[in-house]
Scaffold this motif. Structure first.
Motif, mmCIF file in Angstrom:
data_model
loop_
_atom_site.group_PDB
_atom_site.id
_atom_site.type_symbol
_atom_site.label_atom_id
_atom_site.label_comp_id
_atom_site.label_asym_id
_atom_site.label_seq_id
_atom_site.Cartn_x
_atom_site.Cartn_y
_atom_site.Cartn_z
ATOM 1 N N PHE A 91 0.483 -1.806 0.156
ATOM 2 C CA PHE A 91 0.221 0.058 0.031
ATOM 3 C C PHE A 91 0.907 1.400 0.137
ATOM 4 N N LYS A 92 1.191 0.998 0.887
ATOM 5 C CA LYS A 92 2.835 2.450 1.196
ATOM 6 C C LYS A 92 3.419 3.029 -0.095
ATOM 7 N N ASN A 93 3.814 1.877 -1.283
ATOM 8 C CA ASN A 93 4.489 1.989 -2.191
ATOM 9 C C ASN A 93 3.048 1.399 -3.392
ATOM 10 N N ILE A 498 -20.128 4.437 8.737
ATOM 11 C CA ILE A 498 -19.119 5.759 8.274
ATOM 12 C C ILE A 498 -18.250 4.889 6.916
ATOM 13 N N PRO A 499 -17.644 4.305 6.546
ATOM 14 C CA PRO A 499 -16.647 3.670 5.766
ATOM 15 C C PRO A 499 -17.768 3.196 4.542
ATOM 16 N N VAL A 510 -10.428 10.817 8.992
ATOM 17 C CA VAL A 510 -11.504 10.751 9.960
ATOM 18 C C VAL A 510 -12.229 8.753 9.435
ATOM 19 N N VAL A 511 -12.557 8.806 7.848
ATOM 20 C CA VAL A 511 -12.910 6.909 7.693
ATOM 21 C C VAL A 511 -11.333 6.580 7.682
ATOM 22 N N ALA A 512 -10.481 6.725 7.858
ATOM 23 C CA ALA A 512 -9.551 5.959 8.367
ATOM 24 C C ALA A 512 -9.240 5.536 9.665
ATOM 25 N N LYS A 585 -9.898 -0.945 0.277
ATOM 26 C CA LYS A 585 -9.274 -0.546 -0.801
ATOM 27 C C LYS A 585 -10.046 0.051 -1.642
ATOM 28 N N ASN A 586 -11.204 0.491 -1.237
ATOM 29 C CA ASN A 586 -11.867 1.865 -1.571
ATOM 30 C C ASN A 586 -11.973 3.420 -0.893
ATOM 31 N N TRP A 587 -11.045 2.707 0.355
ATOM 32 C CA TRP A 587 -10.678 3.899 1.198
ATOM 33 C C TRP A 587 -9.623 4.951 0.898
ATOM 34 N N LYS A 588 -8.537 3.239 0.476
ATOM 35 C CA LYS A 588 -7.047 3.672 -0.212
ATOM 36 C C LYS A 588 -7.320 4.606 -1.678
#
Length: 593
Positions: A91-93, A498-499, A510-512, A585-588
């Motif tokens: 995810f980070k990369n 919320i998410p 906030v979602v995270a 995945k949608n949040w990311k």
């Protein structure tokens, strides 16, 4: 070796990138070696039988420091694993990933943490294997049988040999013997020994359906000797007619014939003596002319059969048989390294009294102290206690150690380390895996804010609870409990929603936070729902006017599966993460800010 490791890593990287990224293969290999070491360590822990002298040796893992060794090794192992694993974060990369890969990473974390923390299991299975091989069932059962036969010769306590303990032959097992001390003489038939009086009574009964147990406080049910409980009835036993003991009892002098106790009841003993179905009354409401009333939980079939077996051995009066039993008992005691100073010949001379096997000598439970001095003349001992003290020999046998040996052997054999501890290890692994997964997915900042948010919400709920109960002031605590539970339920529902429903309308951080709380808190959310439903079911059950007719039983949702709810919630928590990976995945994919 380096070449092998390199080739293996390349193979995993090309074909199974998730396994390579999480270092699952190498961590499981290291964990296997460590589990093998702990198993061997556990196998050799109890080679000294003296360790079995302590109560509940099954928990020696927590007593000898092994738990700290396990903790240190697990922490070091997991820290090193995290250091190597965090070098690569998909995810980070911004590496392409899928829902199944996300969920696969979580499963790998779960497996690694469980395998690297549950060395307790290998250690205890090592204990079990050693006990099973060193003390096989056939041999242990034989030793217990010999011990139960010899136990009456271990004259530790005079109260085990008084006439009120005799349960064989008839009519001893049909009568109730009341032991008491009194300074007021009466003409009723009885036996006497020093300051003790023994009266024998027949018993009468009175029954009460379990559904009407609230009636037992009526005066008509007071004064019972004991109660026998069946599936539907409570049977009360009362003293009825006094019986003249002279036809069946010569005297009340303590004798081996009176012993009816069982030294150790094995788990393999199939005799159903209904001991757990009896309730005993320590005080009598029918008589007030004496100062002492004995507490005698010895009306069971086991006492009768043991008394019969003891009587048969004494009636045979076979000196070679008795000496053989004593010799076998000393042999097994020496094998278990029980503390004693007995020899079969000395012991036989103490207990062999052909004249009705009267108890004339007593054995100490522990060695005599060189400074053991007791002023018996100026003591407050009763006459029967002085009788024992004056006949106390320097011989001793620590029967508590032998009882602990038998208990520990059977307890360890019957234990199930996996099922006894599985709930802790699976939830520990789940929580730590969730935290690592949250860090890998949302980052350190979101994780820290999530922890702070949970702390603030917990503090707020606690203060709200205190305020509600302050306002109620004990008038209706149930309303206050329901208010807090429903408020927490609403709060949890909002965090979960919320998410999924408001993911694009609220700030990404906030979602995270909501995503993180949902990942780790969904099983608790379901448990809260189950708890609320159970409370409502209990309230409805207790409000039913026919509540007492159902024998105080309320069938609730919590009772439906009992402890198995832990497994159900654990599986649901894992399945939730499988479907929730799409939300992650949608949040990311959301833009920053």
């Amino acid at each position: 070796m380096k070449a092998f490791i390199y080739k293996t890593n390349q193979y995993l990287l090309e074909r199974f990138p998730t396994l390579w990224n999480t270092r699952l293969v190498w961590m499981l290999l290291i964990a296997f070696v460590l589990h093998l070491i702990f198993f061997v360590f556990g196998f050799f822990t109890l080679t000294n039988p003296e360790l079995l002298h302590e109560y509940s040796v099954k928990d020696i893992y927590f007593q000898n420091g092994t738990v700290f060794l396990n903790s240190i090794i697990s922490i070091l192992l997991l820290v090193l694993w995290l250091i190597y694993m965090f070098k690569n974060n998909a995810f980070k990369n911004y590496y392409p990933t899928t829902t199944s890969k996300l969920f696969g990473q979580f499963l790998c974390y779960l497996i690694i943490i469980f395998s690297c923390s549950a060395f307790f299991l290998s250690y205890n299975y090592g204990l079990k294997l050693y006990i099973a091989t060193e003390y096989p069932d056939a041999q242990t059962n034989k030793n217990i049988e010999v011990t139960n036969d010899v136990a009456m010769f271990l004259t530790h306590d005079i109260s085990d040999y008084t006439i009120d303990k005799r349960r064989y032959p008839k009519p001893f097992y049909t009568l109730y013997c009341e032991q008491y001390r009194t300074w007021k003489e009466d003409s009723l038939p009885k036996l006497e020994f020093l300051d003790q009086r023994y009266k024998f009574y027949t018993l009468k009964t009175k029954t009460l359906p379990k559904s009407e147990r609230h009636r037992e406080q009526d005066s008509s049910y007071l004064g019972f000797v004991f109660i026998k409980v069946t599936d539907s009835l409570r049977i009360y036993y009362y003293k009825d007619t006094i019986v003249d003991p002279s036809p069946f009892a010569k005297s009340a002098v303590p004798s081996l014939y009176n012993a009816s106790f069982t030294f150790f009841k094995s788990r393999h003993d199939k005799l159903d003596d209904d001991r757990g179905n009896y309730e005993y009354n320590q005080y009598s409401y029918l008589n007030v002319d004496y100062s002492y009333n004995s507490y005698r939980p010895d009306f069971t079939l086991r006492h009768q059969l043991r008394s019969e077996r003891n009587n048969a051995l004494l009636d045979r009066n076979d000196t070679s048989e008795i000496k053989g039993l004593l010799e076998n008992f000393i042999t097994l005691s020496n094998r278990y390294k029980i503390e004693h100073n007995l020899t079969s010949e000395q012991w036989f001379n103490l207990i062999y009294q052909p004249d009705d096997f009267k108890v004339k000598h007593f054995i100490r439970p522990e060695p005599k102290d060189d400074y053991d001095y007791f002023d018996i003349e100026n003591s407050e001992l009763t006459a029967i206690e002085k009788f024992q003290y004056e006949r106390l020999t320097d011989f001793y046998f620590n029967k508590d150690e032998l009882q602990n040996v038998f208990y520990n052997i059977e307890d360890i054999k019957a234990s199930s380390p996996l099922f006894d501890s599985i709930h802790f290890f699976m939830w520990f692994s789940f929580v730590i895996s969730c935290i690592i997964f949250m860090f890998r997915v949302t980052g350190l900042k979101a994780l820290l804010f999530s922890i702070i948010t949970v702390g603030i919400l917990t503090l707020f709920i606690s203060l709200l609870t205190a305020l509600i109960f302050y306002l109620i002031q004990g008038r209706n605590d149930e309303i206050g409990i329901y208010l807090i539970l429903y408020f927490t339920l609403i709060l949890g529902t909002i965090i979960l929603a919320i998410p999924t429903l408001l993911i694009k309308k609220i700030k990404k951080l906030v979602v995270a936070i909501c995503v993180n709380i949902s990942i780790i808190g969904f099983p608790l959310y379901l448990f809260l729902i189950i708890g609320i439903i159970t409370m409502h079911q209990n309230d409805i059950c207790h409000a039913d006017p026919n509540f007492y007719s159902r024998n105080y039983e309320c069938h609730t949702l919590m009772d439906l599966f009992g402890v198995y709810w832990s497994y159900i919630l654990f599986i649901i928590g894992i399945l939730f993460l499988f479907f929730y990976s799409k939300v992650i995945k949608n949040w990311k994919s959301l833009p920053e800010g």
